[in-house]
Scaffold this motif. Structure first.
Motif, short mmCIF file in Angstrom:
data_model
loop_
_atom_site.label_atom_id
_atom_site.label_comp_id
_atom_site.label_asym_id
_atom_site.label_seq_id
_atom_site.Cartn_x
_atom_site.Cartn_y
_atom_site.Cartn_z
N PHE A 27 51.15 44.84 80.44
CA PHE A 27 52.44 44.31 80.88
C PHE A 27 52.28 42.89 81.44
CE2 PHE A 27 55.47 43.50 84.28
CZ PHE A 27 56.66 43.63 83.59
N LEU A 28 51.24 42.72 82.29
CA LEU A 28 51.05 41.40 82.90
C LEU A 28 50.71 40.35 81.84
CD1 LEU A 28 49.15 42.41 86.16
CD2 LEU A 28 51.46 41.44 85.97
N THR A 29 49.89 40.76 80.85
CA THR A 29 49.54 39.81 79.78
C THR A 29 50.80 39.40 79.01
OG1 THR A 29 47.44 40.96 79.57
CG2 THR A 29 48.04 39.46 77.78
N ALA A 30 51.63 40.40 78.68
CA ALA A 30 52.84 40.10 77.93
C ALA A 30 53.77 39.22 78.74
CB ALA A 30 53.54 41.40 77.54
N ALA A 31 53.90 39.56 80.03
CA ALA A 31 54.79 38.77 80.89
C ALA A 31 54.31 37.33 80.97
CB ALA A 31 54.84 39.39 82.28
N TRP A 32 53.00 37.16 81.11
CA TRP A 32 52.44 35.81 81.18
C TRP A 32 52.68 35.05 79.86
CZ3 TRP A 32 51.34 31.97 84.03
CH2 TRP A 32 50.58 30.92 83.53
N HIS A 33 52.52 35.78 78.76
CA HIS A 33 52.72 35.16 77.45
C HIS A 33 54.16 34.65 77.32
CE1 HIS A 33 52.26 34.42 73.18
NE2 HIS A 33 53.42 35.06 73.00
N VAL A 34 55.11 35.53 77.69
CA VAL A 34 56.52 35.13 77.59
C VAL A 34 56.79 33.97 78.52
CG1 VAL A 34 58.90 35.88 78.05
CG2 VAL A 34 57.31 37.40 76.85
N HIS A 35 56.29 34.08 79.75
CA HIS A 35 56.53 33.04 80.74
C HIS A 35 55.95 31.70 80.27
CE1 HIS A 35 57.12 31.28 84.68
NE2 HIS A 35 55.86 30.88 84.66
N SER A 36 54.70 31.73 79.84
CA SER A 36 54.05 30.47 79.45
C SER A 36 54.68 29.92 78.18
CB SER A 36 52.55 30.67 79.25
OG SER A 36 52.35 31.65 78.24
N HIS A 37 55.14 30.80 77.28
CA HIS A 37 55.79 30.36 76.04
C HIS A 37 57.06 29.58 76.36
CE1 HIS A 37 57.16 30.45 71.93
NE2 HIS A 37 58.31 30.96 72.34
N ARG A 38 57.84 30.13 77.26
CA ARG A 38 59.09 29.47 77.63
C ARG A 38 58.85 28.15 78.34
NH1 ARG A 38 63.81 31.78 75.56
NH2 ARG A 38 63.32 33.93 75.14
N ARG A 39 57.76 28.12 79.08
CA ARG A 39 57.53 26.93 79.90
C ARG A 39 56.64 25.91 79.20
NH1 ARG A 39 58.36 27.99 85.38
NH2 ARG A 39 57.81 25.81 85.68
N ALA A 40 56.23 26.18 77.98
CA ALA A 40 55.21 25.35 77.34
C ALA A 40 55.52 23.86 77.34
CB ALA A 40 54.96 25.84 75.94
N PRO A 41 56.75 23.44 76.98
CA PRO A 41 56.98 22.01 76.87
C PRO A 41 56.91 21.29 78.21
CG PRO A 41 58.83 23.27 75.98
CD PRO A 41 57.94 24.21 76.66
N ALA A 42 57.13 22.08 79.27
CA ALA A 42 57.08 21.51 80.61
C ALA A 42 58.06 20.37 80.77
CB ALA A 42 55.66 21.08 80.97
N GLY A 43 58.09 19.83 81.95
CA GLY A 43 58.99 18.71 82.19
C GLY A 43 60.39 19.21 82.45
N ALA A 44 60.91 18.89 83.63
CA ALA A 44 62.22 19.42 83.99
C ALA A 44 63.31 18.92 83.05
CB ALA A 44 62.53 19.01 85.43
N GLU A 45 63.13 17.75 82.46
CA GLU A 45 64.18 17.14 81.64
C GLU A 45 64.08 17.55 80.18
OE1 GLU A 45 65.49 13.49 82.75
OE2 GLU A 45 65.39 14.34 84.76
N THR A 46 63.04 18.26 79.83
CA THR A 46 62.84 18.60 78.43
C THR A 46 63.88 19.60 77.96
OG1 THR A 46 60.48 18.23 78.61
CG2 THR A 46 61.21 19.58 76.77
#
Lengths: 279, 527
Positions: free
Chosen positions: B19-38
């Motif tokens: 569960f934690l791996t999947a949650a991290w994957h989803v979280h990091s996937h969504r946040r990948a581009p980074a940058g608040a303005e992206t």
């Protein structure tokens, strides 16, 4: 060990949760749901659910009540209970609308007629006819009374066993004389043209009605173009080449990218040539 | 034996770890581009044919150069599963910001896609400096987005744009053609095509080769017959169109047959069946059971001289063919053809076209303005020129150069009206079509008997036409009911709402459908 609910999950608390959910969740949902917009987006069940909520909050609001009744006609799954509830609502709207509120009374009566005509599994045509006629009698000049005239024409022309096409045409023509709204007059002209052409094969009788309907103008996409082609085709059969060429060209100019347009231009040129060659 | 305490927790720990791996994957996937303005946009589509993903990548890169804060990613989905995928995503609220509209019905489109109508009357800003600079966005498309409007007739709104136009063409192997006929010039008309078929047979006999004249398959043969067979009903349309509007719709043809005004002995319909028989003789034996990939493989393996396929297949032929491919429109019967000429009006116009790459912006997108802006960019002249070059496909935007060496893929705008097909493939519930397809084998092949097939159609098809008609009228009745609600709800809009007046348009649609329902009802109800 099996799960045992603690005191926090006792019956009273669960009941309180359910009540709060019933109050808060629809409210949160409704904050962003415009039922009319949902209906225009063809999301009828969302529209109906929200209208039901609004109607429950204020049963005296005739606009909500009428809109809710309308939404019940398309709410899925379609049930006899929905239809029955819609009918009851509309009857109440008619009773409660004051003398000055002709719009709600007319709309309620119109929908009651429509339910009898096309929503019951077995249409009740006589009941529908009675409602349409009552609407026309009680609200003369109202746009919905004129729309009722169009439905009466459909009943006369296509849902009256034993009535000849000639008798039906006479009845529809009589209705046309009493209707003033352009949208309804246009439809009556179209019905008359269609009846004369398809059931009597009388192009000469049909053509003036197709022309009159086209002169008022249709609102749905492409229908003016199709009317131009029908007029041109019938005019060609009647030897009215100038009229045919005119409507062929109107079509060609309006729809340059239609797959028929090159043929239409050729037919227009041929009609013009016949006109020029005529003595 | 006593179980060690840690084994009791093993399952739970494993579950928690996953569960934690999947949650991290989803979280990091969504946040990948980074940058608040992206701004991150997703484009979901089914356009996986050679060159398409590369063309999208190029357009995305071009847009991102202009708007560095935007990150756009493609979600390409195989066409066979696209419809189910798109429906699931739309209903689940997880569809990409820009989603392809392949095989979506009016309800899904109206509910989930943003109406573009208000934007279509204004010029596309990315056309600045081009001949389309001041042209309303809608009019920059070859069909004025007519096909897109047809998807949502109830609202009359347009919810998407189509980036490309599909055509079907006859592709031919130049080297093989020269070896067989002594020339690289393909047949000019249908009689020439039949003669070419005989040349292939002679070549096979002479050399022991087993070449097929045209590689065929089930779906593409339908396209072929849809194009070719109406050549025989063109003239009949002029005189038999029930509404005299130069077309015979499937429901109208069903009506003509059920009224006894035409049947499969009528010359135009009989000639259509004979043309089907002759054309089928040029295709791969057993073609109805074959699929697209089979036909393309046959052609690329040089087991056929020609291939009838879509403009969307051109890129793969260029990429994978070890020979030179020529392109030609399907040769139609010429006016002086002694068998098939008398009933034709001439080559059929392709002006209506077949829209492809239909994309729309979701109402639920968090970045609707940016998604709309990207759609503007994708359909601008500068972008479509590159898109067309890379994808080898025909753009739907006016004035876009055709793909390299692909000028013959462009729809032929000049031409006569199409006739109608006689197989009812697009009619109602498909009962008549199924009957036709179940028995058409009797009319094709060396022992095909067209007269017997026609007799069978005359005797048995009316029963299936009545079933289809009843089904169609039931749909119309539902529309009539739906339009009551639409008109009434519009009449209960606030008095100052501009869309209130639209109720008369819904009433008009209702009368049209009601009239069709009542007009055809006696034919459906007849014993």
């Amino acid at each position: 060990m099996p799960f045992t609910p603690g005191p926090i999950f006792n019956r009273g608390f669960r009941r309180w949760l359910l009540v709060m959910a019933a109050v808060l969740l629809p409210a949160a949902h409704s904050a962003e749901t415009d039922p009319w917009q949902a209906a225009l987006n063809l999301d009828y069940n969302t529209a109906s659910a929200e209208l039901a909520r609004r109607h429950a909050l204020d049963p005296a609001d005739l606009r909500n009540a009428t809109a809710y009744a309308a939404s019940l006609l398309v709410r899925q799954p379609r049930t006899a209970a929905n239809l029955s509830e819609a009918r009851d609502l509309l009857v109440r709207v008619r009773q409660r609308a004051g003398p000055a509120d002709a719009d709600h009374r007319a709309l309620a009566l119109y929908l009651l007629a429509r339910i009898e005509h096309d929503h019951e599994s077995t249409p009740r045509l006589e009941a529908a006819r009675a409602h349409y006629e009552e609407l026309r009698r009680d609200h003369p000049g109202h746009p919905l009374a004129d729309q009722a005239g169009v439905h009466l024409a459909l009943l006369a022309g296509w849902q009256s066993p034993g009535v000849t096409p000639e008798q039906a045409a006479a009845r529809i023509a009589a209705l046309l004389d009493t209707v003033t709204a352009p949208a309804a007059r246009r439809e009556l002209h179209h019905l008359l043209g269609f009846l004369h052409w398809h059931r009597r094969q009388d192009a000469a009788a049909a053509l003036p009605h197709f022309l009159a309907g086209r002169a008022i103008g249709y609102e749905t996409p492409y229908r003016n173009g199709e009317a131009d082609l029908t007029i041109a085709g019938l005019a060609t059969e009647l030897g009215r080449d100038q009229l045919a060429a005119q409507h062929y060209l109107t079509f060609a100019e309006a729809y340059p990218r239609d797959a028929r347009t090159q043929t239409v231009r050729r037919l227009a040129a041929e009609a013009r040539a016949r006109t020029a060659a005529a003595p | 034996m006593k179980t060690p305490p840690w084994r009791r927790w093993l399952g739970l720990l494993l579950f928690a770890g996953i569960f934690l791996t999947a949650a991290w994957h989803v979280h990091s996937h969504r946040r990948a581009p980074a940058g608040a303005e992206t701004v991150e946009l997703y484009v979901g589509h089914w356009l996986l044919h050679a060159g398409m993903r590369e063309a999208f990548d190029d357009a995305i890169a071009g847009y991102q150069r202009l708007h560095p804060h935007v990150v756009i990613r493609q979600i390409p989905v195989p066409v066979r599963s696209y419809e189910a995928w798109a429906r699931t995503q739309l209903i689940g609220g997880t569809a990409p910001d820009i989603t392809g509209m392949l095989r979506l019905n009016e309800e899904l489109i109206s509910r989930h896609f943003l109406p573009l109508t208000p934007h279509l009357d204004r010029p596309n800003p990315y056309n600045a400096g081009t001949p389309l600079a001041n042209v309303p966005w809608r009019d920059t498309f070859v069909d004025g987005l007519t096909a897109m409007r047809n998807l949502t007739p109830t609202s009359g709104e347009i919810h998407g744009v189509s980036l490309q136009v599909n055509t079907q063409r006859l592709y031919y192997n130049r080297e093989l053609l020269r070896a067989i006929t002594g020339s690289e010039t393909p047949p000019a008309d249908f009689a020439g095509l039949l003669a070419f078929g005989r040349q292939v047979a002679a070549y096979n006999e002479r050399t022991g080769a087993q070449l097929v004249p045209i590689a065929g398959c089930g779906p593409y043969s339908q396209f072929l017959f849809d194009l070719l067979l109406p050549s025989q009903t063109q003239r009949l349309v002029l005189s038999a169109s029930p509404n005299r509007n130069l077309r015979v719709l499937p429901v109208e043809l069903a009506g003509l047959i059920l009224q006894g005004r035409v049947d499969y002995d009528t010359p135009a319909l009989r000639r259509s069946l004979e043309l089907l028989h002759d054309m089928a003789g040029l295709l791969t034996p057993g073609y109805p059971q074959l699929q697209r990939d089979d036909a393309i493989f046959t052609y690329l393996q040089q087991n056929s001289v020609m291939l009838y396929a879509g403009s969307w297949d051109y890129a793969v032929l260029l990429r994978d063919g070890a020979f030179t491919t020529g392109i030609m429109p399907m040769p139609a019967p010429a006016a002086d053809d002694p068998v098939y000429g008398p009933l034709t009006l001439g080559p059929i116009s392709e002006a209506a076209g077949n829209p492809e790459a239909m994309l729309g912006v979701l109402r639920s997108s968090r970045h609707r303005e940016v998604a709309l802006d990207f759609l503007h960019y994708l359909s601008s002249r500068p972008a479509t020129a590159e898109f067309s070059r890379i994808s080898h496909r025909v753009s739907s935007v006016i004035g876009t150069p055709p793909p390299p060496d692909g000028s013959l893929l462009v729809p032929r705008l000049e031409g006569e009206l199409p006739g109608f097909t006689v197989d009812f493939r697009w009619f109602a519930a498909g009962s008549a079509s199924n009957f036709f397809q179940r028995h058409v084998h009797g009319a094709i092949g060396p022992r095909g008997d067209v007269a017997a097939f026609a007799a069978r159609l005359n005797a048995e098809l009316p029963r299936y036409l009545r079933q289809d008609l009843a089904w169609q009228l039931q749909q119309l009745r539902r529309d009539v009911q739906r339009l009551d609600a639409m008109a009434a709800l519009q009449l209960t809009l606030a008095p100052d709402d501009a869309t209130r007046e639209g109720w008369t348009r819904h009433a008009e649609m209702q009368h049209t459908r009601q009239l069709e329902n009542l007009h055809y009802r006696p034919l459906a109800d007849a014993p």
